[in-house]
Design a protein around this motif. Sequence first.
Motif, PDB file in Angstrom:
ATOM      1  N   LEU A  12      18.300  14.066 -11.528  1.00 22.04           N
ATOM      2  CA  LEU A  12      16.948  13.601 -11.859  1.00 22.04           C
ATOM      3  C   LEU A  12      16.187  13.204 -10.596  1.00 22.04           C
ATOM      4  CD1 LEU A  12      14.730  12.796 -13.831  1.00 22.04           C
ATOM      5  CD2 LEU A  12      15.885  10.592 -14.149  1.00 22.04           C
ATOM      6  N   ALA A  13      16.846  12.502  -9.693  1.00 18.50           N
ATOM      7  CA  ALA A  13      16.176  12.077  -8.458  1.00 18.50           C
ATOM      8  C   ALA A  13      15.735  13.293  -7.641  1.00 18.50           C
ATOM      9  CB  ALA A  13      17.098  11.171  -7.645  1.00 18.50           C
ATOM     10  N   LYS A  14      16.563  14.338  -7.639  1.00 18.01           N
ATOM     11  CA  LYS A  14      16.190  15.576  -6.930  1.00 18.01           C
ATOM     12  C   LYS A  14      14.862  16.117  -7.463  1.00 18.01           C
ATOM     13  CE  LYS A  14      20.327  17.993  -6.918  1.00 18.01           C
ATOM     14  NZ  LYS A  14      21.020  19.237  -7.282  1.00 18.01           N
ATOM     15  N   ALA A  15      14.768  16.176  -8.787  1.00 18.91           N
ATOM     16  CA  ALA A  15      13.544  16.706  -9.414  1.00 18.91           C
ATOM     17  C   ALA A  15      12.344  15.810  -9.093  1.00 18.91           C
ATOM     18  CB  ALA A  15      13.736  16.832 -10.928  1.00 18.91           C
ATOM     19  N   ILE A  16      12.556  14.503  -9.097  1.00 20.05           N
ATOM     20  CA  ILE A  16      11.457  13.567  -8.807  1.00 20.05           C
ATOM     21  C   ILE A  16      10.933  13.793  -7.389  1.00 20.05           C
ATOM     22  CG2 ILE A  16      10.959  11.115  -8.386  1.00 20.05           C
ATOM     23  CD1 ILE A  16      12.675  10.474 -10.868  1.00 20.05           C
ATOM     24  N   PHE A  17      11.827  13.931  -6.425  1.00 20.00           N
ATOM     25  CA  PHE A  17      11.352  14.137  -5.049  1.00 20.00           C
ATOM     26  C   PHE A  17      10.676  15.497  -4.894  1.00 20.00           C
ATOM     27  CE2 PHE A  17      14.179  10.540  -4.034  1.00 20.00           C
ATOM     28  CZ  PHE A  17      13.251   9.773  -3.346  1.00 20.00           C
ATOM     29  N   GLY A  56      -4.585   3.530  -3.980  1.00 20.23           N
ATOM     30  CA  GLY A  56      -4.660   4.962  -3.668  1.00 20.23           C
ATOM     31  C   GLY A  56      -3.337   5.708  -3.746  1.00 20.23           C
ATOM     32  N   GLY A  57      -2.327   5.089  -4.360  1.00 19.70           N
ATOM     33  CA  GLY A  57      -1.018   5.744  -4.437  1.00 19.70           C
ATOM     34  C   GLY A  57      -0.847   6.585  -5.696  1.00 19.70           C
ATOM     35  N   ARG A  58       0.193   7.421  -5.666  1.00 20.70           N
ATOM     36  CA  ARG A  58       0.547   8.214  -6.844  1.00 20.70           C
ATOM     37  C   ARG A  58       1.671   7.488  -7.577  1.00 20.70           C
ATOM     38  NH1 ARG A  58       2.580  13.272  -4.225  1.00 20.70           N
ATOM     39  NH2 ARG A  58       2.714  12.121  -2.283  1.00 20.70           N
ATOM     40  N   LYS A  65       0.812  -1.221   0.000  1.00 24.50           N
ATOM     41  CA  LYS A  65       0.000   0.000   0.000  1.00 24.50           C
ATOM     42  C   LYS A  65       0.853   1.282   0.000  1.00 24.50           C
ATOM     43  CE  LYS A  65      -4.210  -1.624   2.316  1.00 24.50           C
ATOM     44  NZ  LYS A  65      -3.729  -3.018   2.553  1.00 24.50           N
ATOM     45  N   PRO A  66       1.637   1.482  -1.047  1.00 28.70           N
ATOM     46  CA  PRO A  66       2.523   2.653  -1.060  1.00 28.70           C
ATOM     47  C   PRO A  66       1.742   3.951  -1.273  1.00 28.70           C
ATOM     48  CG  PRO A  66       2.642   1.503  -3.154  1.00 28.70           C
ATOM     49  CD  PRO A  66       1.734   0.691  -2.285  1.00 28.70           C
ATOM     50  N   ASP A  67       2.222   5.039  -0.652  1.00 27.97           N
ATOM     51  CA  ASP A  67       1.645   6.363  -0.945  1.00 27.97           C
ATOM     52  C   ASP A  67       2.061   6.797  -2.351  1.00 27.97           C
ATOM     53  OD1 ASP A  67       0.598   6.806   1.733  1.00 27.97           O
ATOM     54  OD2 ASP A  67       2.720   6.797   2.317  1.00 27.97           O
ATOM     55  N   ALA A  68       3.239   6.310  -2.768  1.00 27.92           N
ATOM     56  CA  ALA A  68       3.723   6.645  -4.111  1.00 27.92           C
ATOM     57  C   ALA A  68       4.617   5.530  -4.629  1.00 27.92           C
ATOM     58  CB  ALA A  68       4.511   7.950  -4.061  1.00 27.92           C
ATOM     59  N   VAL A  69       4.629   5.401  -5.943  1.00 28.66           N
ATOM     60  CA  VAL A  69       5.570   4.480  -6.593  1.00 28.66           C
ATOM     61  C   VAL A  69       6.477   5.298  -7.498  1.00 28.66           C
ATOM     62  CG1 VAL A  69       5.847   2.503  -8.144  1.00 28.66           C
ATOM     63  CG2 VAL A  69       3.856   2.621  -6.632  1.00 28.66           C
ATOM     64  N   ILE A  70       7.784   5.115  -7.347  1.00 29.61           N
ATOM     65  CA  ILE A  70       8.716   5.685  -8.331  1.00 29.61           C
ATOM     66  C   ILE A  70       9.109   4.524  -9.231  1.00 29.61           C
ATOM     67  CG2 ILE A  70      10.843   6.988  -8.716  1.00 29.61           C
ATOM     68  CD1 ILE A  70      10.621   8.104  -5.898  1.00 29.61           C
ATOM     69  N   HIS A  71       8.563   4.563 -10.422  1.00 32.50           N
ATOM     70  CA  HIS A  71       8.640   3.411 -11.322  1.00 32.50           C
ATOM     71  C   HIS A  71       9.901   3.530 -12.190  1.00 32.50           C
ATOM     72  CE1 HIS A  71       7.299   0.135 -13.744  1.00 32.50           C
ATOM     73  NE2 HIS A  71       7.082   0.873 -14.814  1.00 32.50           N
ATOM     74  N   LEU A 125       7.251  14.960  -6.128  1.00 33.69           N
ATOM     75  CA  LEU A 125       6.456  14.127  -5.222  1.00 33.69           C
ATOM     76  C   LEU A 125       5.941  14.901  -4.009  1.00 33.69           C
ATOM     77  CD1 LEU A 125       8.064  10.595  -4.885  1.00 33.69           C
ATOM     78  CD2 LEU A 125       5.762  11.155  -5.646  1.00 33.69           C
ATOM     79  N   GLU A 126       6.652  15.973  -3.656  1.00 28.06           N
ATOM     80  CA  GLU A 126       6.197  16.809  -2.531  1.00 28.06           C
ATOM     81  C   GLU A 126       5.006  17.668  -2.939  1.00 28.06           C
ATOM     82  OE1 GLU A 126       7.377  16.590   0.499  1.00 28.06           O
ATOM     83  OE2 GLU A 126       8.954  15.173  -0.078  1.00 28.06           O
TER      84      GLU A 126
END
Length: 274
Positions: free
Chosen positions: A186-191, A91-93, A49-55, A194-195
Amino acid sequence: MRILITGANGQLGREVARQGIQHDLVLAGRDKLDITNTSQVSSFMREVKPDAVIHCAAYTNVDGAESDEDGAFRVNVVGAQNVAAGCLETGGRMVYVSTDYVFDGEKRDVYREFDAVNPQTVYGRTKWQGEEMVRRILGRHYIVRTAWLYGEGNNFVRTMLRLARQQDTLRIVHDQIGTPTSTVELAKAIFQLLESDSYGTYHATCQGQCSWYDFACEIFRQTGKQVKIVPVATGEFPRPAKRPAYSVLDNYMLRMTVGDPMREWQTALKEYIK
Ligand SMILES: NC(=O)c1ccc[n+]([C@@H]2O[C@H](COP(=O)([O-])OP(=O)(O)OC[C@H]3O[C@@H](n4cnc5c(N)ncnc54)[C@H](OP(=O)(O)O)[C@@H]3O)[C@@H](O)[C@H]2O)c1
């Protein structure tokens, strides 16, 4: 936030796991979660049940995909469908990472998020179809297109450094233009995305542009390696998949929404080499 990272052993997966340490992370490499397995993805996601998935999982062998369309489709499209459906149910993003190869490279000007796509390869086409699958299934998505990615894994920087140990002269393509992008940026932009609740499609590459030849020159300049590099045309290196001649992405939507945290490609390279 509980975040599931698919493809956790890939270049981006590893960096996202490193930067996301303050979150409740669930790391899933292919051994733990095969995204093409619909029932496995469904039960795994119901359990986590993740709040978000980084695929981050994807079929990334661009040339190999030309002779393995079904394989690329299964991972890049069916895999994305499975994960998006899992997010819808729990219900995750979802962050779906995509590519500059959705464009044909004929525009000769920077590509923004709403420019028409026209992928020229199986890889580019399946990544686009994966985007579309996610858009149709899940409203709360971030589609993040990046390019020329390097991090912990096999990539152009490591290949150049290895070849420089083996050969005195390297012949590098000078007529394909893009933007080298580190997984750190890229990871910086993703987080940052996500905020926010700013769902939609984003371009996320480092700033600036160069050819593969320029990129190689900069790698050797920064590492102090003495190698002769000869610029050559794409035509001299026939490969199964046709690369776009010009695929510079403008991070327009990032600038318009959450802000663009990504640095110049030379600065990001310096940090990587250090
Ligand atoms: N690399 C680039 O230059 C570039 C450029 C633009 C966009 N992108 C996109 O950026 C994202 C991350 O790329 P990357 O460079 O980090 O790729 P990568 O290093 O190749 O990692 C992809 C990961 O996906 C995993 N995977 C493949 N099939 C899977 C499956 N059926 N189930 C679960 N996992 C599976 C792979 O596992 P195995 O190791 O077991 O195969 C690998 O660990 C991808 O969406 C890619 O399309 C990459």
